[in-house]
Structure formats: structure tokens, C-alpha cells
Design a protein around this motif. Structure first.
Motif, PDB file in Angstrom:
ATOM      1  N   GLU A  63       0.831  -1.197   0.000  1.00 11.44           N
ATOM      2  CA  GLU A  63       0.000   0.000   0.000  1.00 11.44           C
ATOM      3  C   GLU A  63       0.865   1.245   0.000  1.00 11.44           C
ATOM      4  O   GLU A  63       1.862   1.338   0.714  1.00 11.44           O
ATOM      5  CB  GLU A  63      -0.907   0.001   1.225  1.00 11.44           C
ATOM      6  CG  GLU A  63      -1.863   1.173   1.264  1.00 11.44           C
ATOM      7  CD  GLU A  63      -2.765   1.102   2.457  1.00 11.44           C
ATOM      8  OE1 GLU A  63      -3.542   2.051   2.688  1.00 11.44           O
ATOM      9  OE2 GLU A  63      -2.694   0.093   3.166  1.00 11.44           O
ATOM     10  N   ASP A  64       0.496   2.194  -0.824  1.00 15.74           N
ATOM     11  CA  ASP A  64       1.200   3.460  -0.886  1.00 15.74           C
ATOM     12  C   ASP A  64       0.781   4.300   0.315  1.00 15.74           C
ATOM     13  O   ASP A  64      -0.363   4.725   0.409  1.00 15.74           O
ATOM     14  CB  ASP A  64       0.843   4.183  -2.189  1.00 15.74           C
ATOM     15  CG  ASP A  64       1.637   5.475  -2.353  1.00 15.74           C
ATOM     16  OD1 ASP A  64       2.455   5.782  -1.450  1.00 15.74           O
ATOM     17  OD2 ASP A  64       1.436   6.176  -3.364  1.00 15.74           O
TER      18      ASP A  64
ATOM     19  N   SER B 141       1.304   7.276   1.046  1.00 18.54           N
ATOM     20  CA  SER B 141       0.948   8.656   0.720  1.00 18.54           C
ATOM     21  C   SER B 141      -0.483   8.772   0.219  1.00 18.54           C
ATOM     22  O   SER B 141      -1.021   9.867   0.130  1.00 18.54           O
ATOM     23  CB  SER B 141       1.920   9.204  -0.341  1.00 18.54           C
ATOM     24  OG  SER B 141       1.784   8.483  -1.555  1.00 18.54           O
ATOM     25  N   LYS B 142      -1.109   7.645  -0.126  1.00 16.15           N
ATOM     26  CA  LYS B 142      -2.472   7.662  -0.646  1.00 16.15           C
ATOM     27  C   LYS B 142      -3.392   6.955   0.336  1.00 16.15           C
ATOM     28  O   LYS B 142      -3.789   5.821   0.153  1.00 16.15           O
ATOM     29  CB  LYS B 142      -2.520   6.987  -2.021  1.00 16.15           C
ATOM     30  CG  LYS B 142      -3.860   7.164  -2.730  1.00 16.15           C
ATOM     31  CD  LYS B 142      -3.821   6.523  -4.089  1.00 16.15           C
ATOM     32  CE  LYS B 142      -5.160   6.700  -4.803  1.00 16.15           C
ATOM     33  NZ  LYS B 142      -5.174   6.047  -6.130  1.00 16.15           N
ATOM     34  N   ASN B 143      -3.733   7.653   1.388  1.00 16.31           N
ATOM     35  CA  ASN B 143      -4.613   7.097   2.413  1.00 16.31           C
ATOM     36  C   ASN B 143      -6.036   7.491   2.069  1.00 16.31           C
ATOM     37  O   ASN B 143      -6.445   8.637   2.281  1.00 16.31           O
ATOM     38  CB  ASN B 143      -4.208   7.631   3.788  1.00 16.31           C
ATOM     39  CG  ASN B 143      -4.874   6.864   4.904  1.00 16.31           C
ATOM     40  OD1 ASN B 143      -5.633   5.936   4.655  1.00 16.31           O
ATOM     41  ND2 ASN B 143      -4.585   7.247   6.138  1.00 16.31           N
ATOM     42  N   THR B 144      -6.811   6.561   1.549  1.00 10.47           N
ATOM     43  CA  THR B 144      -8.154   6.877   1.055  1.00 10.47           C
ATOM     44  C   THR B 144      -9.182   7.000   2.166  1.00 10.47           C
ATOM     45  O   THR B 144     -10.266   7.517   1.943  1.00 10.47           O
ATOM     46  CB  THR B 144      -8.621   5.802   0.054  1.00 10.47           C
ATOM     47  OG1 THR B 144      -8.555   4.514   0.679  1.00 10.47           O
ATOM     48  CG2 THR B 144      -7.726   5.804  -1.180  1.00 10.47           C
TER      49      THR B 144
ATOM     50  N   ASN C 190     -11.367  10.001   1.608  1.00  4.61           N
ATOM     51  CA  ASN C 190     -10.298  10.796   0.999  1.00  4.61           C
ATOM     52  C   ASN C 190      -9.851  10.193  -0.331  1.00  4.61           C
ATOM     53  O   ASN C 190      -8.671  10.026  -0.588  1.00  4.61           O
ATOM     54  CB  ASN C 190      -9.117  10.891   1.973  1.00  4.61           C
ATOM     55  CG  ASN C 190      -8.060  11.870   1.505  1.00  4.61           C
ATOM     56  OD1 ASN C 190      -8.363  12.906   0.919  1.00  4.61           O
ATOM     57  ND2 ASN C 190      -6.800  11.544   1.769  1.00  4.61           N
ATOM     58  N   LYS C 191     -10.817   9.854  -1.179  1.00 11.08           N
ATOM     59  CA  LYS C 191     -10.483   9.324  -2.499  1.00 11.08           C
ATOM     60  C   LYS C 191      -9.940  10.433  -3.383  1.00 11.08           C
ATOM     61  O   LYS C 191     -10.360  11.579  -3.306  1.00 11.08           O
ATOM     62  CB  LYS C 191     -11.707   8.690  -3.165  1.00 11.08           C
ATOM     63  CG  LYS C 191     -12.039   7.312  -2.680  1.00 11.08           C
ATOM     64  CD  LYS C 191     -10.935   6.292  -2.971  1.00 11.08           C
ATOM     65  CE  LYS C 191     -10.703   6.065  -4.440  1.00 11.08           C
ATOM     66  NZ  LYS C 191     -11.793   5.411  -5.133  1.00 11.08           N
ATOM     67  N   ASP C 192      -9.019  10.081  -4.261  1.00 12.31           N
ATOM     68  CA  ASP C 192      -8.372  11.064  -5.131  1.00 12.31           C
ATOM     69  C   ASP C 192      -9.237  11.313  -6.362  1.00 12.31           C
ATOM     70  O   ASP C 192      -8.837  11.047  -7.501  1.00 12.31           O
ATOM     71  CB  ASP C 192      -6.983  10.564  -5.534  1.00 12.31           C
ATOM     72  CG  ASP C 192      -6.192  11.632  -6.276  1.00 12.31           C
ATOM     73  OD1 ASP C 192      -6.563  12.807  -6.145  1.00 12.31           O
ATOM     74  OD2 ASP C 192      -5.233  11.282  -6.981  1.00 12.31           O
ATOM     75  N   ASN C 193     -10.458  11.813  -6.149  1.00 12.14           N
ATOM     76  CA  ASN C 193     -11.323  12.198  -7.261  1.00 12.14           C
ATOM     77  C   ASN C 193     -12.323  13.226  -6.757  1.00 12.14           C
ATOM     78  O   ASN C 193     -12.435  13.474  -5.559  1.00 12.14           O
ATOM     79  CB  ASN C 193     -12.044  10.984  -7.869  1.00 12.14           C
ATOM     80  CG  ASN C 193     -12.770  10.157  -6.829  1.00 12.14           C
ATOM     81  OD1 ASN C 193     -13.515  10.691  -6.008  1.00 12.14           O
ATOM     82  ND2 ASN C 193     -12.564   8.844  -6.851  1.00 12.14           N
TER      83      ASN C 193
ATOM     84  N   ASN D 276     -15.421  11.615  -4.455  1.00 14.50           N
ATOM     85  CA  ASN D 276     -15.192  10.631  -3.401  1.00 14.50           C
ATOM     86  C   ASN D 276     -15.921   9.325  -3.681  1.00 14.50           C
ATOM     87  O   ASN D 276     -16.585   8.762  -2.805  1.00 14.50           O
ATOM     88  CB  ASN D 276     -15.639  11.184  -2.040  1.00 14.50           C
ATOM     89  CG  ASN D 276     -14.493  11.840  -1.283  1.00 14.50           C
ATOM     90  OD1 ASN D 276     -13.334  11.463  -1.437  1.00 14.50           O
ATOM     91  ND2 ASN D 276     -14.798  12.837  -0.490  1.00 14.50           N
TER      92      ASN D 276
ATOM     93  N   THR E  93     -11.504   0.542  -0.888  1.00 10.75           N
ATOM     94  CA  THR E  93     -11.812   1.630   0.036  1.00 10.75           C
ATOM     95  C   THR E  93     -12.965   1.263   0.954  1.00 10.75           C
ATOM     96  O   THR E  93     -12.978   1.629   2.135  1.00 10.75           O
ATOM     97  CB  THR E  93     -12.153   2.908  -0.747  1.00 10.75           C
ATOM     98  OG1 THR E  93     -11.072   3.224  -1.634  1.00 10.75           O
ATOM     99  CG2 THR E  93     -12.387   4.080   0.194  1.00 10.75           C
TER     100      THR E  93
END
Length: 373
Positions: free
Chosen positions: A43-44, A46-49, A64-67, A70, A76
Motif C-alpha cells: 500500500e502506498d 501517501s495515498k490514504n483513502t 479521501n479518495k483522489d477524485n 469521493n 476503500t
């Protein structure tokens, strides 16, 4: 026994031949066999969803989705469930707040996670997730949760909000079962919870039409418990959670559980959820697949557009308004062949042409009067 284990340990050799394909080779006493094993992806960090934090004794769970919307994929959803399990097991935290990072709270399950050009069929795994497709929506949480709603809270994102005890909604926020237009059924407790909250008549209106539910109406019918200015949803949700946390919790939880049980006394909440899932037929799945593929073609391949509904300039359900507005088009014959225009105003073609003639004659008369003057 110890000598036998040591002997076997020397004879067994395990090597990963192809890590990208999750294949490992096991060799025992000269005989080898290749197995497929599940190697979890790293798991990255830096990308905590899903964000998990504490404000005093209040647990904060953030999407905290990157879009922009959400949207929630299967991975997720599992993280959201884990966050709630962590909250429920924390005796020092009596109330939680669920919120969305960014402009919108949640626009539901990520349809693009279901369909792609590489697959002829979409995955039905979301129907079988024990907790729910966007979080723990298929069970009753053991402690109160306050939901802070910003921007769009639609489709199964609305179902996630309905699973909370209280909903604090910003004035510009919008709710609605937008999945209606894609043929995606309600599968996260919405058909069980919404009628219990606002009554079956109003619930049928929202579920069958999939229309937009503005904040003012949401408060009036009981979907929203509080409406606040833009930017204040999270703050007011935390204030409400802190207010609830000051009461003796055992009595509060008892009364909360008793109300939940009485609300679903007729058939039981679990039966209602099972009925919602098990009533999914092949025809519904086919429609869902078509809707997901259409969504993929229009918004994944060409992502310049948006599926969010635009503000309407006129009421397309009012035939009189449709006729009046269409009559303003001077060259109606140049546009009447367009499918959407033909479908909406085709039945009123004669009325439109009459109104257009009257409008044209009136304009000609006005021009003559101006010339005479």
C-alpha cells in the motif's frame, strides 16, 4: 518429532518464479509444483483513502479518495469498514463523525470499477460483500455516528449517509439516488432505512424518480437533521457529536437500539437487507451492466464531460412551457429532426407551429408599427 521437522525443513524449498503473476514454486524431496498464491500489494502510504483520527473523545472518519466525487471502490469500502470496527471497539470514543474530504461527501460506489472494455461482464462481488459496497451499510452500528454532508451525497453515498444517526447538511449540498439513471439498484440498505426515516410515500418518490433532493427539502422531510452554511458541516457535526457524548452512554445506547429494533419490527432489519440483496434478478444485473458500460464509454474514455445534472432552464415536465419555449425557435423545421427534441415536443408539433406563426405575425406587426412611426 523435532528431528523430523528439521529434516523436512531442509527438504522443502519455496521460490517465487514470477512475483507479478503471484506464482511460487514449491520443491519437496526433488518433486516440484507451481502454485498460485495471493500476494498482497504494498500500500502506498501517501495515498490514504480513509482518514482516521480523534478530536478529544470523538472519532473522525474521512473519505479521501483522489477524485472529485469521493467515489468508493471495493478496497476503500473495506477500509471504511475497518475504521468503523476500530471505532466500535474503542470504549473511550462514544460517538463518531463521518465526512468527505474535498467538495463532495460521496457519490457512491465507483461504477468505473465495475466496467471496462477488457471485461464483457461486470463483477457482482459488491452484492456479496458482508458489510456493504461502500462501508458497513448492511448492519446496525453499535454506537452513534454523525454524518457531515457537503457537495454531492448521491447513489450509495446517500445510503452511507442514511446509515448514520444524524445528518448535518450544508445549504448547497445535494442528495439523490442518481444510480436510477444507470440501472444500478439500491443495495446498501436504502430501501430499508429511508422508508423508516421519512415514510414509504416520500421514500418511493425519491427512490423511483432518482431526483435531486436539496438541503431545504431534506430538512423539511427529515432526511437532514440540521442545515448549516457552506463550510460549516464538519464543525457542526463535531459539535453535535460532542453534545451527544456528554450524556450517560449506556442509557443512550439502549434507547437508540430499542428505536432501531422497533422501526424494523415488522420483518426485521436483517430480513429487509437480505430481501434487498436477494431480490436482484438477472434482468437487473443486465441493466446494471449496460448502465456501467455506458458510463465507462462516456466518462472514462472521454472524461471531458460530467454526469452531474445541469440546472434546468425550463420545466420539461410542463407541456405548456415546452410548447411556448419551442415556439420561439423561428426555424423549427431545422431542429425538429433531432431525437431529443422529437421525443419531447413531437406530440405538440401542431401547437408549436401555430404558436410560432402567431409569434412571427406579432413580430412582423411590431416591425411595421416601428416603420410607420
Amino acid at each position: 518429532m523435532t528431528k523430523a521437522i528439521d529434516y523436512l525443513a531442509k527438504c522443502v524449498h519455496i521460490t517465487c518464479q514470477n512475483a507479478t503473476q503471484n506464482r511460487c514454486n514449491v520443491e519437496v524431496l526433488g518433486f516440484s509444483k507451481t502454485f498460485h498464491v495471493d500476494i498482497p500489494a504494498k500500500e502506498d502510504p501517501s495515498k490514504n483513502t480513509v482518514l482516521f483520527s480523534k478530536d478529544g473523545n470523538i472519532t473522525l472518519i474521512g473519505l479521501n479518495k483522489d477524485n472529485d466525487g469521493n467515489t468508493i471502490d471495493a478496497e476503500t469500502a473495506i477500509k471504511i469498514c475497518d475504521a468503523f470496527i476500530k471505532f466500535e471497539s474503542d470504549d473511550a470514543s462514544p460517538v463518531a463523525v463521518l465526512y468527505g474530504v474535498g467538495e463532495s461527501f460521496c457519490t457512491g460506489f465507483d461504477i468505473l470499477d465495475l466496467a471496462s472494455d477488457e471485461r464483457s461482464e461486470i463483477s457482482m462481488d459488491i452484492l456479496m460483500l458482508p458489510e456493504g459496497s461502500v462501508g458497513p451499510t448492511r448492519r446496525m452500528l453499535t454506537k452513534p455516528v454523525v454524518c457531515a454532508i457537503t457537495g454531492y451525497c448521491v447513489a450509495s453515498g446517500m445510503e452511507l449517509a442514511l446509515s448514520c444517526d444524524q445528518r448535518v447538511m450544508e445549504t448547497t449540498a445535494k442528495m439523490g439516488f442518481f444510480n436510477r439513471r444507470f440501472g444500478v439498484p439500491i443495495i446498501d440498505g436504502g430501501t430499508a432505512r429511508l422508508p423508516a426515516i421519512i415514510g414509504i410515500s416520500r421514500a418511493l418518490d425519491l427512490i423511483l424518480t432518482g431526483r435531486i433532493l436539496e438541503a431545504t427539502e431534506a430538512y423539511e422531510i427529515g432526511v437532514a437533521n440540521k442545515v448549516v452554511p457552506v463550510g460549516d458541516a464538519l464543525k457542526e457535526a463535531v459539535n453535535l457529536a460532542q453534545f451527544l457524548s456528554k450524556f450517560p452512554q449506556e442509557a443512550l445506547k439502549h434507547d437508540r437500539k430499542s428505536m432501531q429494533e422497533s422501526s424494523f419490527e415488522a420483518i426485521g432489519f436483517e430480513s429487509a437487507i437480505q430481501n434487498e440483496i436477494m431480490s436482484i434478478t438477472k434482468e437487473i444485473v443486465d441493466e446494471m451492466q449496460d448502465g456501467a458500460k455506458w458510463f465507462y464509454r462516456n466518462f472514462k474514455i472521454n472524461n471531458t464531460g460530467t454526469w452531474m445534472p445541469a440546472e434546468m432552464t425550463m420545466a420539461d415536465w410542463d407541456n405548456k412551457v415546452v410548447v411556448k419555449e419551442a415556439a420561439k425557435v423561428k426555424n423549427f423545421k431545422d431542429v425538429e429532426h433531432i431525437p431529443v427534441i422529437k421525443q419531447v415536443i413531437g406530440p405538440h408539433k401542431n401547437d408549436i407551429e401555430k404558436n410560432a406563426v402567431c409569434t412571427s405575425e406579432k413580430e412582423d406587426g411590431n416591425d411595421k408599427d416601428k416603420n410607420n412611426k
